[in-house]
Write a protein that holds these residues in place. Structure first.
Motif, mmCIF file in Angstrom:
data_model
loop_
_atom_site.group_PDB
_atom_site.id
_atom_site.type_symbol
_atom_site.label_atom_id
_atom_site.label_comp_id
_atom_site.label_asym_id
_atom_site.label_seq_id
_atom_site.Cartn_x
_atom_site.Cartn_y
_atom_site.Cartn_z
ATOM 1 N N VAL A 88 0.839 -1.206 0.000
ATOM 2 C CA VAL A 88 0.000 0.000 0.000
ATOM 3 C C VAL A 88 0.870 1.251 0.000
ATOM 4 N N PHE A 89 1.840 1.324 0.904
ATOM 5 C CA PHE A 89 2.618 2.549 1.024
ATOM 6 C C PHE A 89 3.510 2.774 -0.193
ATOM 7 N N GLU A 90 4.042 1.702 -0.776
ATOM 8 C CA GLU A 90 4.832 1.859 -1.991
ATOM 9 C C GLU A 90 3.945 2.391 -3.128
ATOM 10 N N GLY A 91 2.740 1.862 -3.236
ATOM 11 C CA GLY A 91 1.838 2.307 -4.290
ATOM 12 C C GLY A 91 1.401 3.744 -4.133
ATOM 13 N N ILE A 92 1.120 4.157 -2.890
ATOM 14 C CA ILE A 92 0.721 5.556 -2.665
ATOM 15 C C ILE A 92 1.869 6.496 -3.012
ATOM 16 N N ALA A 93 3.095 6.093 -2.706
ATOM 17 C CA ALA A 93 4.247 6.933 -3.042
ATOM 18 C C ALA A 93 4.375 7.082 -4.559
ATOM 19 N N ILE A 94 4.161 6.011 -5.289
ATOM 20 C CA ILE A 94 4.253 6.073 -6.753
ATOM 21 C C ILE A 94 3.135 6.948 -7.319
ATOM 22 N N ALA A 95 1.915 6.778 -6.785
ATOM 23 C CA ALA A 95 0.791 7.585 -7.272
ATOM 24 C C ALA A 95 1.047 9.072 -7.057
ATOM 25 N N ASN A 96 1.557 9.440 -5.904
ATOM 26 C CA ASN A 96 1.827 10.860 -5.649
ATOM 27 C C ASN A 96 2.970 11.382 -6.521
ATOM 28 N N ALA A 97 3.943 10.510 -6.848
ATOM 29 C CA ALA A 97 5.025 10.937 -7.732
ATOM 30 C C ALA A 97 4.493 11.209 -9.136
ATOM 31 N N LEU A 98 3.552 10.410 -9.588
ATOM 32 C CA LEU A 98 2.952 10.661 -10.902
ATOM 33 C C LEU A 98 2.131 11.944 -10.894
ATOM 34 N N ARG A 99 1.398 12.201 -9.836
ATOM 35 C CA ARG A 99 0.612 13.441 -9.758
ATOM 36 C C ARG A 99 1.521 14.674 -9.761
ATOM 37 N N ALA A 100 2.683 14.548 -9.146
ATOM 38 C CA ALA A 100 3.565 15.708 -9.028
ATOM 39 C C ALA A 100 4.428 15.918 -10.262
ATOM 40 N N HIS A 101 4.463 14.980 -11.173
ATOM 41 C CA HIS A 101 5.333 15.114 -12.339
ATOM 42 C C HIS A 101 4.769 16.163 -13.296
ATOM 43 N N PRO A 102 5.627 16.985 -13.906
ATOM 44 C CA PRO A 102 5.130 18.037 -14.808
ATOM 45 C C PRO A 102 4.557 17.506 -16.120
ATOM 46 N N ALA A 103 4.868 16.262 -16.504
ATOM 47 C CA ALA A 103 4.357 15.719 -17.765
ATOM 48 C C ALA A 103 2.870 15.408 -17.642
ATOM 49 N N SER A 104 2.196 15.408 -18.769
ATOM 50 C CA SER A 104 0.805 14.986 -18.825
ATOM 51 C C SER A 104 0.770 13.459 -18.799
ATOM 52 N N VAL A 105 0.139 12.886 -17.778
ATOM 53 C CA VAL A 105 0.197 11.447 -17.531
ATOM 54 C C VAL A 105 -1.089 10.787 -18.028
ATOM 55 N N THR A 106 -0.919 9.794 -18.918
ATOM 56 C CA THR A 106 -2.030 8.941 -19.371
ATOM 57 C C THR A 106 -1.774 7.536 -18.868
ATOM 58 N N VAL A 107 -2.694 7.013 -18.058
ATOM 59 C CA VAL A 107 -2.582 5.659 -17.536
ATOM 60 C C VAL A 107 -3.346 4.728 -18.468
ATOM 61 N N GLN A 108 -2.702 3.648 -18.875
ATOM 62 C CA GLN A 108 -3.314 2.656 -19.762
ATOM 63 C C GLN A 108 -3.284 1.306 -19.053
ATOM 64 N N VAL A 109 -4.484 0.784 -18.696
ATOM 65 C CA VAL A 109 -4.572 -0.528 -18.061
ATOM 66 C C VAL A 109 -4.513 -1.568 -19.169
ATOM 67 N N ASP A 110 -3.386 -2.291 -19.259
ATOM 68 C CA ASP A 110 -3.203 -3.271 -20.327
ATOM 69 C C ASP A 110 -3.925 -4.578 -20.053
ATOM 70 N N ALA A 111 -3.954 -5.028 -18.794
ATOM 71 C CA ALA A 111 -4.617 -6.290 -18.470
ATOM 72 C C ALA A 111 -5.392 -6.172 -17.163
ATOM 73 N N VAL A 112 -4.685 -5.927 -16.046
ATOM 74 C CA VAL A 112 -5.357 -5.806 -14.762
ATOM 75 C C VAL A 112 -4.662 -4.746 -13.919
#
Length: 357
Positions: A88-112
């Motif tokens: 959980v904590f590793e995932g929350i850290a990654i999610a917040n890093a993506l939100r803070a990144h200046p690039a426009s982020v598109t998430v693509q769920v490939d399978a699950v």
């Protein structure tokens, strides 16, 4: 979603990272990683792949991934997810890093994108579900060792973390924390269309059609089979009136005399003349006058005229059976047909025809 014992969280997290570092050192640079970052997907888009358990035993932890995320300079980033979840904590850290990144982020769920991986997906500026992919949400879970107080403390922490996760879904899709907790307790799975309908994704990407088959014709485009026999449908307007007739277009003329013989023609002419003669003689009336008859004086009958000898009729030339059949056809009251036939066998210019006329 896995968490650790609250009172010993720091110790166990450090132990997890220590095991990951030892494993990475033992396997060297070929160690399996649960993520991969490429800044060369295109000139203006970087590609990040999360294709394993988040914070797993073989590979980098969140701090290593975040350090590499800082190296991305492309204006756009595509994060492709195929993960059952993880820490959980590793995932929350990654999610917040993506939100803070200046690039426009598109998430693509490939399978699950299950468990904490679905929370990482919520960090995208845009979320796309690939064909046949799925997204799963559920309550947090973990392990605990200790006495009753430790167990009670663990239960409180699990509820608190699950509430926190529910807030991430509510912030993205709307609704309340309790509404999403109910879905999480039921461990809900979403197909692409379901994820879009419930606000967890922006688009369900359609699967490309096999081959390049043309679209089915509409009803108005059905071929008209009758047009195959209509030359006007192909621009044909018939022969022009001002065009001279070719040899093939000249009327066909047949010489009957040359075809059947002069003798037969003469017999046919005699039959036609006899037919015309019979039609010009008025038939005797057999009708009896009706109504009252006025009384008149008797009239003496007129003397009978002297008998006139009938002229001798020359014997008709013998005809064969076929000519007799033709004569039977000529006795029909088709005046128009007789006139046309008379025109076809009109008087000949020979001396014999002139003598018989």
């Amino acid at each position: 979603m896995n968490i650790t014992l609250p009172g010993k969280a720091a110790t166990l997290m450090a132990s997890q990272r220590e095991r990951a570092e030892k494993q990475r050192a033992r396997l060297g640079v070929e160690a399996r990683s649960w993520y991969r970052i490429s800044n060369a997907a295109s000139d203006d888009e970087a590609e990040v792949m999360i294709y394993d358990e988040v914070g797993g035993w073989f590979g980098c932890t969140a701090d290593d991934m975040i350090a590499e995320l800082r190296q991305i300079t492309a204006p756009r980033m595509r994060v492709r997810i195929n993960s059952p979840g993880g820490s959980v904590f590793e995932g929350i850290a990654i999610a917040n890093a993506l939100r803070a990144h200046p690039a426009s982020v598109t998430v693509q769920v490939d399978a699950v994108a299950a468990s904490i991986a679905s929370v990482i997906a919520m960090a995208g500026d845009r979320i796309e579900m690939a064909p046949n992919s799925m997204l799963m949400i559920h309550d947090a879970s973990g392990l605990c060792m200790g006495n009753a107080a430790d167990m009670e403390e663990m239960a409180e922490l699990l509820d608190l973390i699950s509430d926190n996760i529910a807030d991430a879904y509510a912030a993205r899709a709307g609704g309340t924390r309790e509404q999403w907790r109910e879905r999480m307790r039921a461990e809900t799975w979403y197909l692409p269309e379901d994820a879009v309908e419930n606000g967890l994704a922006d688009e369900a990407v359609q699967a490309p059609k096999a081959g390049n088959a043309p679209p089915a014709p509409e009803e108005d485009d059905e071929p008209d089979m009758a047009r195959a026999w209509d030359l006007a449908a192909y621009g044909y307007q018939g022969p022009r009136r001002d065009e001279p007739k070719t040899e093939e277009q000249q009327p066909l003329t047949i010489n009957i005399g040359a075809a059947v013989g002069e003798d037969f023609v003469e017999q046919l002419r005699a039959l036609v003349r006899q037919e015309v003669k019979d039609r010009t003689v008025a038939p005797a009336s057999d009708a009896t006058p009706t109504g009252p008859v006025a009384e008149t004086e008797p009239v003496e009958p007129a003397p009978e005229p002297a008998a006139v000898p009938e002229p001798e009729v020359p014997a008709a030339e013998p005809v064969d059976a076929w000519a007799a059949d033709i004569a039977g056809l000529l006795t029909t009251p088709a005046d128009d047909w007789a006139a046309d036939l008379t025109h076809l066998i009109g008087p000949d210019t020979s001396s014999r025809a002139a003598a018989e006329a």
